[in-house]
Structure formats: structure tokens, C-alpha cells
Enzyme design. Structure first.
Site: not given
Ligand code: GUN
Length: 285
Positions: A52, A96, A119
Site C-alpha cells: 500500500k 490494517q 477503507d
Molecule cells: N485486511 C484484509 N483486507 C483488508 C482491507 O481491505 N483493509 C484493511 N484495513 N485491512 C484488511
């Protein structure tokens, strides 16, 4: 058989995002800024976060990492979110998941400014999505919709099956597909005879969280299979679908890696620039 490759689709999204980031930076004298929060030491999360951050750099977006080790408390995490909420320099916040068990995902989302929710997981943003007026869409389902569009896989009037009912994939996925005029069946761990639904479906989106659980016997020859799963097993990455078993036996399938994963990252940046623009427009009022 079509290989539903996410990489060119993600690249095209990132090219558009980069143009918008440049315009934003020219207008406001600073780039959009994503705060990335890592709680604990989950090894898979470390990889996702690095990806990311790399993508942020690629499009000219600022990212700042905030790490909390697993001994920290919910109060400390809440205090960090509160600080980021009120920091005028931060446009997006990403925590996350998963976090260590003593942290509450609900508490984190409730405390986050919904205008900084990159998100799209905040209850207000999920509520807007349910109401048919989305602000930001959860990144993975949003990315799956982009992939389907890119490969001209129309879902309007079609039977589509989603496997998995999580708040971050299955439920919003079903919502986006419904908004695109699909007839959606949401299957999950308690569904009796999943094959009855999946074999006849035009598209099946698999987000069950079980490595290689779905082999060719689940799908018909006219089904497009989108695999949302991502598992690190014995140094290799695999999805929820047994790709080798399905190869040549379905109409199309997204591989893991190289499928949905890159889309999740691209849509995160799409959401962040969109939120940055909303926040700056409100500041002017
Ligand atoms: N863990 C698995 N997928 C995601 C996501 O799209 N965003 C976040 N913040 N954590 C995750």
C-alpha cells in the site's frame, strides 16, 4: 478460458488516481496524505502495508506509518485515531486488519472520522452504501466490480453468488452487485449444498477465507470465478479456489496472486483521493 488478471486493471486505476493526485497537489500545495496504522506484528499485514505504501509513492500520495506494538492498549489506539482525526494534514486513515484479539475493530471504526475512512468500513459509509448513495466503497468489493467492468462481464439480470458474509467483503460485495442489477445469492458457512447455487451462477465471488476450498466440482463451464482469498502457505500464496483444478473448466477465473489483491490497493488510493477532495471542498465553505 479467460484469465481475469487484476494487474492491468489496477494499473489503469492508478494512472487515473495519479492524475487526480497531481491536480490536487497543484491546487492545494501539498499531496493527499494517507495515515497507515499497524497494530501488532502479523506477517501478512506487513506485506500488505508495504504494498500500500509503495502504491502511494507510485501515484505521488504521501503516506505515514504509525505502528503500535501488540502490548499496547485499546485506549492508546483510540488516542492515536483521535489525533489523526483532528490532524488537518491527514486525509485518509487505514487501520490494517486483523489486529491482536484484545483490540476491538468496532471501537476503532466507531472512533474514526468517516470522512477519513479510506477503507470504507465505517458504519456511516456502509450505511450510505446500503442506502444507494455511496461515499466510499470498501476497497475489495469495489475492485471486484472494476475487474468485472474491465473484462465486460455484465452482471445485470444475471444470477451471481457471493460466498462469505464478512462486513469488509461479502456483505458490501452483495450490495454493489445488487446495485448493478444482479440477482445475488449470499452463501456462507451454514449454507446447505453450496454447489446447488454456484454451479448455475454466471459469476461466483469467493470470499470464504479457506485456502483452496473450492475446486472445479463447484462451478459450471459458463461461470466466471473471482477469488478474493489470499493465504500464505509454505512460502506460497494461494486463494480460496483451487486454480489448477478449475483451469480450462470454467469460463473465466482470477488468479491468486495477480487477481483481486492489486485491485484492493488501487481502490484504497481511489478512496483516499476522493476523500481528500471532499475534505478540502468542505474546508473552503
Ligand atoms: N485486511 C484484509 N483486507 C483488508 C482491507 O481491505 N483493509 C484493511 N484495513 N485491512 C484488511
Amino acid at each position: 478460458m479467460l484469465t481475469i488478471d487484476g494487474r492491468p486493471v489496477a494499473e489503469s486505476v492508478l494512472v487515473e488516481v495519479a492524475k487526480d493526485v497531481k491536480k490536487f497537489t497543484d491546487n492545494y500545495g501539498r499531496p493527499p496524505h494517507l495515515a497507515v496504522v499497524n497494530v501488532g506484528d502479523d506477517p501478512a499485514s506487513a506485506i500488505y502495508l508495504r504494498n500500500k505504501e509503495k502504491a502511494c509513492a507510485q501515484v505521488g500520495m504521501q503516506s505515514t506509518r504509525h505502528s503500535l506494538d501488540k502490548e499496547r492498549s485499546q485506549e492508546e489506539l483510540d488516542a492515536l485515531i483521535t489525533k489523526l482525526n483532528s490532524d488537518g494534514d491527514v486525509h485518509g486513515i487505514l487501520v490494517q486488519l486483523p489486529m491482536p484479539k484484545h483490540f476491538s475493530v468496532d471501537a476503532v471504526l466507531d472512533s474514526m472520522n468517516p470522512l477519513k475512512d479510506s477503507d470504507g468500513f465505517h458504519p456511516e459509509n456502509l450505511g450510505l452504501l446500503m442506502s444507494g448513495r455511496p461515499r466510499v466503497k470498501p476497497c475489495t468489493p469495489y475492485g471486484v466490480m472494476k475487474m468485472l467492468q474491465h473484462y465486460d462481464i455484465s452482471v445485470s439480470g444475471q444470477n451471481v453468488v457471493v460466498i462469505g458474509r464478512s462486513n469488509i467483503v461479502g456483505k458490501p460485495m452483495a450490495q454493489l452487485l445488487t446495485a448493478a442489477n444482479a440477482t445475488v445469492t449470499l452463501c456462507h458457512s451454514k449454507t446447505k449444498d453450496i454447489k446447488k447455487f454456484t454451479k448455475e451462477a454466471h459469476v461466483v465471488v469467493v470470499a470464504a477465507g479457506q485456502p483452496k476450498m473450492f475446486d472445479a466440482s463447484y462451478f459450471g463451464p459458463n461461470t466466471f470465478v473471482i477469488d478474493v482469498g489470499m493465504h500464505h502457505i509454505d512460502g506460497k500464496i494461494c486463494g480460496d479456489v483451487d486454480f489448477d483444478s478449475c483451469k480450462g473448466k470454467v469460463k473465466g477465473i482470477s488468479p491468486v496472486p495477480g487477481g483481486v489483491g492489486k485491485m484492493t490497493v488501487a481502490m484504497l488510493l481511489r478512496n483516499t483521493i476522493d476523500l481528500a477532495l471532499i475534505q478540502e471542498a468542505r474546508r473552503k465553505l
